[in-house]
Motif scaffolding. Structure first.
Motif, PDB file in Angstrom:
ATOM      1  N   ARG A 268       2.425   1.974  -3.473  1.00 45.54           N
ATOM      2  CA  ARG A 268       1.555   2.308  -4.611  1.00 45.54           C
ATOM      3  C   ARG A 268       1.692   3.774  -5.023  1.00 45.54           C
ATOM      4  NH1 ARG A 268      -1.629  -1.869  -6.013  1.00 45.54           N
ATOM      5  NH2 ARG A 268      -2.155  -3.418  -4.411  1.00 45.54           N
ATOM      6  N   THR A 269       2.067   4.627  -4.095  1.00 44.83           N
ATOM      7  CA  THR A 269       2.241   6.046  -4.435  1.00 44.83           C
ATOM      8  C   THR A 269       3.434   6.258  -5.363  1.00 44.83           C
ATOM      9  OG1 THR A 269       3.591   6.457  -2.461  1.00 44.83           O
ATOM     10  CG2 THR A 269       1.215   6.779  -2.248  1.00 44.83           C
ATOM     11  N   HIS A 270       4.293   5.235  -5.497  1.00 43.26           N
ATOM     12  CA  HIS A 270       5.471   5.357  -6.359  1.00 43.26           C
ATOM     13  C   HIS A 270       5.227   4.779  -7.754  1.00 43.26           C
ATOM     14  CE1 HIS A 270       8.245   6.608  -3.105  1.00 43.26           C
ATOM     15  NE2 HIS A 270       7.410   5.910  -2.343  1.00 43.26           N
TER      16      HIS A 270
ATOM     17  N   ASP B 290       0.830  -1.213   0.000  1.00 45.54           N
ATOM     18  CA  ASP B 290       0.000   0.000   0.000  1.00 45.54           C
ATOM     19  C   ASP B 290       0.863   1.261   0.000  1.00 45.54           C
ATOM     20  OD1 ASP B 290      -2.342  -1.442  -0.030  1.00 45.54           O
ATOM     21  OD2 ASP B 290      -2.685  -1.305   2.133  1.00 45.54           O
ATOM     22  N   ALA B 291       1.915   1.254   0.796  1.00 46.49           N
ATOM     23  CA  ALA B 291       2.800   2.421   0.861  1.00 46.49           C
ATOM     24  C   ALA B 291       3.505   2.663  -0.463  1.00 46.49           C
ATOM     25  CB  ALA B 291       3.826   2.244   1.976  1.00 46.49           C
TER      26      ALA B 291
ATOM     27  N   HIS C 144       6.426   6.274 -11.350  1.00 46.95           N
ATOM     28  CA  HIS C 144       7.595   7.135 -11.144  1.00 46.95           C
ATOM     29  C   HIS C 144       8.879   6.546 -11.727  1.00 46.95           C
ATOM     30  CE1 HIS C 144       5.705   9.415  -7.478  1.00 46.95           C
ATOM     31  NE2 HIS C 144       4.985   9.497  -8.581  1.00 46.95           N
TER      32      HIS C 144
ATOM     33  N   ASN D 125       1.841  -0.167 -13.762  1.00 51.59           N
ATOM     34  CA  ASN D 125       1.049  -0.006 -12.541  1.00 51.59           C
ATOM     35  C   ASN D 125       0.920  -1.290 -11.736  1.00 51.59           C
ATOM     36  OD1 ASN D 125       0.360   2.815 -12.844  1.00 51.59           O
ATOM     37  ND2 ASN D 125      -0.943   2.194 -14.550  1.00 51.59           N
TER      38      ASN D 125
ATOM     39  N   SER E 168       7.725  -4.499  -9.426  1.00 50.16           N
ATOM     40  CA  SER E 168       6.972  -3.493 -10.165  1.00 50.16           C
ATOM     41  C   SER E 168       7.864  -3.039 -11.320  1.00 50.16           C
ATOM     42  CB  SER E 168       6.590  -2.309  -9.269  1.00 50.16           C
ATOM     43  OG  SER E 168       5.732  -1.424  -9.961  1.00 50.16           O
TER      44      SER E 168
ATOM     45  N   ALA F 200       9.079   1.281  -7.273  1.00 51.89           N
ATOM     46  CA  ALA F 200       8.052   0.877  -6.316  1.00 51.89           C
ATOM     47  C   ALA F 200       8.469  -0.337  -5.499  1.00 51.89           C
ATOM     48  CB  ALA F 200       6.738   0.601  -7.044  1.00 51.89           C
TER      49      ALA F 200
END
Length: 303
Positions: A15-17, A12-13, A20, A36, A275, A286
């Motif tokens: 996923r914000t990456h 979960d943490a 990128h 993704n 990822s 990620a």
């Protein structure tokens, strides 16, 4: 310790990456990976598996295979390998030719491409089929008999492998390959193009967390050899960003441009995150973030 909660939180943490990084496209067959996607799995030394996200989606393991070729060479041929390849960080990109000339055809470590080509040559000499040896080992340790090389990816690597061919020919010019260049490169591409998922790789990496003991209880490596591989992973396993990986994650790890990163928690287990989006050094943005979040939350690092 609640491993499932930790793995879920790490994914979960991370996923914000997503988005990128850049999916590897210098091997065209890798370029179609979903940027993704993200998965993570942890396999304990006792065989329990905890996973989250796209952990059961197979991907091209690429340079993660270099960890297994190294282990098999040390198991079959002992430490004679270290006369042909070093154990120091390169500080250069994984496919660099620069150091080979000044260091007389001795690659700086077994995880850059030049070093992995020498290790593949040695495994070929010891077993007669380096790629098949890696496939069989991964099948046995993961319990996945379907694990195989993606022929299209191997062919794509070969078609666009001019720099690897240059490395291999230069190494040969210094007498550091025993087999012909084309054969060694074919074997190299075959083991890099093996496809596995996070669960497979976490299970397969447990022998290093178990100090050299395989899934069936047989000893593959002496305890000291497992320690040595973990040490080289920590200092050289993530290309020229090994210092940053050690700083953030604090575990021995080996990455691949397919987006996977396999890390070892000595005495506890192995954890693989994946990822496809890569940073400029060739490591998954990620996946590294997920491992960073995992060790931060759990306190499970070697430091």
């Amino acid at each position: 310790m609640n491993y499932q909660e930790l793995i879920d939180g790490a994914v979960d943490a991370a996923r914000t990456h997503l988005g990128h990084g850049k999916v590897a496209d210098y091997i065209p067959a890798l370029a179609c990976a979903d940027p993704n996607a993200i998965g993570m799995a942890l396999a304990t030394v006792d065989g329990e598996v905890f996973q989250a996200g796209d952990a059961d989606q197979a991907f091209s393991i690429q340079s993660i295979s270099k960890l297994f070729t190294l282990a098999l060479v040390l198991a079959e041929g002992g430490d004679a390998l270290w006369r042909r390849v070093g154990r120091e960080p390169s500080g250069n990109p994984f496919n660099s030719l620069v150091q080979l000339e000044t260091e007389h055809g001795i690659p700086r470590n077994p995880f850059i491409n030049a070093g992995a080509i020498v290790v593949t040559d040695r495994l070929l000499g010891l077993t007669g089929d380096a790629a098949e040896s890696v496939r069989q080992f991964l099948r046995a340790e993961s319990g996945n008999p379907e694990l195989a090389t993606n022929a299209a990816i191997a062919a794509s690597e070969a078609e666009h492998g001019h720099r690897n061919a240059a490395l291999a020919h230069f190494i040969t010019s210094h007498g550091n390959l025993d087999n012909d260049v084309d054969t060694v490169l074919r074997q190299y591409y075959e083991h890099c193009a093996i496809e596995a998922d996070c669960r497979d790789l976490a299970l397969a990496g447990r022998f290093l967390a178990r100090h050299g003991i395989r899934a069936d209880g047989r000893r593959l490596l002496a305890r000291s050899e497992a320690k040595q591989i973990n040490a080289v992973m920590l200092t050289c396993g993530t290309y020229d960003a090994a210092g940053e990986f050690a700083y953030r994650v604090g575990l021995p790890g080996k990455s691949g441009v397919g987006g996977g990163v396999l890390a070892i928690i000595p005495g506890r287990g192995a954890v693989c995150a994946w990822s496809p989006g890569l940073d400029p050094a060739g490591n998954s943005v990620a996946a590294v973030a997920a491992l960073d979040a995992f060790t931060t939350a759990s306190g499970l690092s070697v430091f």
